[in-house]
Design a protein around this motif. Structure first.
Motif, PDB file in Angstrom:
ATOM      1  N   THR A  72       1.088  -0.567   0.480  1.00 28.89           N
ATOM      2  CA  THR A  72       0.079  -0.321  -0.013  1.00 28.89           C
ATOM      3  C   THR A  72       1.013   1.410  -0.085  1.00 28.89           C
ATOM      4  N   ASP A 154      -6.998  -2.272  -3.493  1.00 28.98           N
ATOM      5  CA  ASP A 154      -6.212  -2.364  -2.769  1.00 28.98           C
ATOM      6  C   ASP A 154      -6.951  -3.542  -1.755  1.00 28.98           C
ATOM      7  N   GLU A 155      -6.566  -4.633  -1.764  1.00 31.48           N
ATOM      8  CA  GLU A 155      -7.537  -5.562  -0.810  1.00 31.48           C
ATOM      9  C   GLU A 155      -8.101  -6.133  -1.303  1.00 31.48           C
ATOM     10  N   ARG A 258       4.530  -3.818   9.463  1.00 25.80           N
ATOM     11  CA  ARG A 258       3.309  -3.340  10.197  1.00 25.80           C
ATOM     12  C   ARG A 258       2.787  -3.822  11.889  1.00 25.80           C
TER      13      ARG A 258
HETATM   14 MG   LIG Z   1      -2.010  -2.714   2.584  1.00 30.75          MG
END
Ligand SMILES: [Mg+2]
Ligand SMILES: Nc1ncnc2c1ncn2[C@@H]1O[C@H](COP(=O)(O)OP(=O)(O)O)[C@@H](O)[C@H]1O
Length: 402
Positions: A72, A154-155, A258
């Motif tokens: 992302t 996205d996703e 993350r």
């Molecule tokens: Mg992402």
């Protein structure tokens, strides 16, 4: 007297030193200037998209890699820079970014296309129109001038999981319907096996170009953390070994940046709560525990009642021991509990499916064992650690009304 106390609390709070100076630098919202270890991917995306500056339609692009590998971040960065350059060169460009998992925007084909129409300034009701009409609204809105439209989904695995691949099929054929505009699709997936199940026509169209984001290794994650921690923490409040530990933990499963950033943030928060003036390694372990507990808690809380009951039955069978139990035992207890709570008793077959889902979520650990000529059965254990047990049990009991 009381007033003085209150004032004291606020004074204390204001005077208390925090290990952070800019905690935001560890949050998901934060967009770092520097993106180490992604040069190949950044220039890969940029090269695919560059033709749009000459008003040529870029190839569609399919990007995949596990969570936290920077997909992302990289796509948004490249698109932002592209918009800046396009503006300078007066190239007509429109970037539309939609995260299919956020706010359930892609739970149905209608919702997604309505969202796309809204992104280009059209008003579409939340329900009610024929889906074809919403497509038309979107198509007309982008086709009113010569331009390149980059549509980032996205996703995208979530989209297909929720509403099937029809919508993708329609979007990959969009250019046949347009006279002025040209659309380039970028699909981003966390699920690396995502294309296995989709319509081969969609697969080949979306995958005109493909780009993989491999997991980071521990050293790469440490570099990412070093950059961000310099911005986030006050001087002297964090040290190398803490960063290494966060990086090592995050790389253990797969290299998820993350996860590493979360660990570091929570470690800092726990240190602040204890009022100490620097984050030491122990706080990383505490952070790991806390994150795991919170995650499990969230997952269990959002399970459907039937799955909660199946899980709770397993809880009772496990009862603090580490001995496994079997599907049949679980079904007996489950049936009794159903009667108690007034839930409908599902078939054993359906319960097997729910057990399979709980296994995938990591709440159960299931192992198929052969019983020779008596066939096969599943040996089960509750998959969560002892520190979470009590809290989860309380949650289940309150949600199920025991
Ligand atoms: Mg992402
Ligand atoms: N190379 C990198 N440099 C700096 N931060 C990164 C890098 N890769 C990922 N991150 C950070 O890690 C988190 C997860 O990245 P993200 O792009 O959302 O991953 P994905 O989309 O692959 O799940 C974000 O907070 C992001 O800013």
């Amino acid at each position: 007297m009381q007033q003085a106390n209150l004032e004291g609390i606020f004074e204390d709070f204001m005077n208390k030193e925090s290990v952070f100076i800019n905690k935001d630098a560890l949050s998901i919202r934060y967009k770092p200037e520097n993106i180490p270890h992604r040069d190949v991917q950044i220039s890969g995306v940029a090269k695919v998209l560059a033709p749009c500056l000459k008003l040529e339609r870029p190839s569609n692009l399919f990007i995949y890699g596990k969570t936290g590998t920077g997909k992302t971040l990289v796509v948004q960065r490249v698109c932002r820079q592209l918009e800046v350059t396009a503006l300078k060169k007066q190239a007509p460009l429109k970037v539309i970014y939609v995260n299919c998992k956020m706010k359930r925007v892609a739970d149905t084909e209608y919702r997604l296309v309505a969202q796309l129409a809204r992104e280009v300034g059209e008003e579409v009701p939340a329900t009610g129109l024929p889906t074809d009409e919403v497509y038309k609204t979107f198509f007309n809105a982008i086709d009113d001038k010569k331009q390149i439209v980059i549509l980032v989904l996205d996703e995208i695995d979530w989209l297909v999981h929720k509403s099937g691949d029809d919508v993708l099929y329609n979007l990959t054929r969009i250019n046949q319907e347009l006279e002025n505009a040209k659309v380039c699709l970028i699909g981003i997936s966390n699920d690396v096996t995502f294309t296995d199940g989709i319509d081969p026509r969609v697969k080949s169209s979306l995958g005109e170009e493909e780009l993989v984001f491999p997991p980071y290794d521990a050293l790469q994650i440490k570099d990412i953390l070093s950059d961000r921690s310099r911005i986030a923490f006050a001087e002297g409040c964090i040290n190398e070994s803490v960063l290494s530990k966060c990086a090592a933990y995050a790389a253990r499963d797969h290299g998820d940046a993350r996860r590493a950033l979360d660990l570091l943030r929570v470690a800092g928060e726990l240190a602040d709560r204890d009022g100490v003036d620097s984050v030491v390694e122990d706080y990383v372990d505490m952070a790991e525990d806390k994150i795991e507990r919170d995650n499990i808690f969230e997952v269990v809380k959002h399970l459907p009642a039937q799955s909660q009951l199946v899980f709770y039955s397993g809880f009772l069978l496990q009862n603090g021991s580490d001995k496994p139990f079997f599907t049949g035992d679980l079904f007996d207890i489950y049936t009794k509990l159903c009667k108690k709570t007034g839930l409908k008793v599902l078939t054993q077959r359906r319960i097997s499916d729910l057990i399979g889902e709980l296994d995938m979520l990591g709440l159960f650990n299931a192992r198929v064992i052969s019983k020779g000529r008596y066939g096969r059965t599943r040996e089960l254990r509750v998959g969560i650690g002892p520190t979470s047990m009590n809290k989860v049990r309380e949650l289940l009991e309150s949600q199920l009304g025991f």
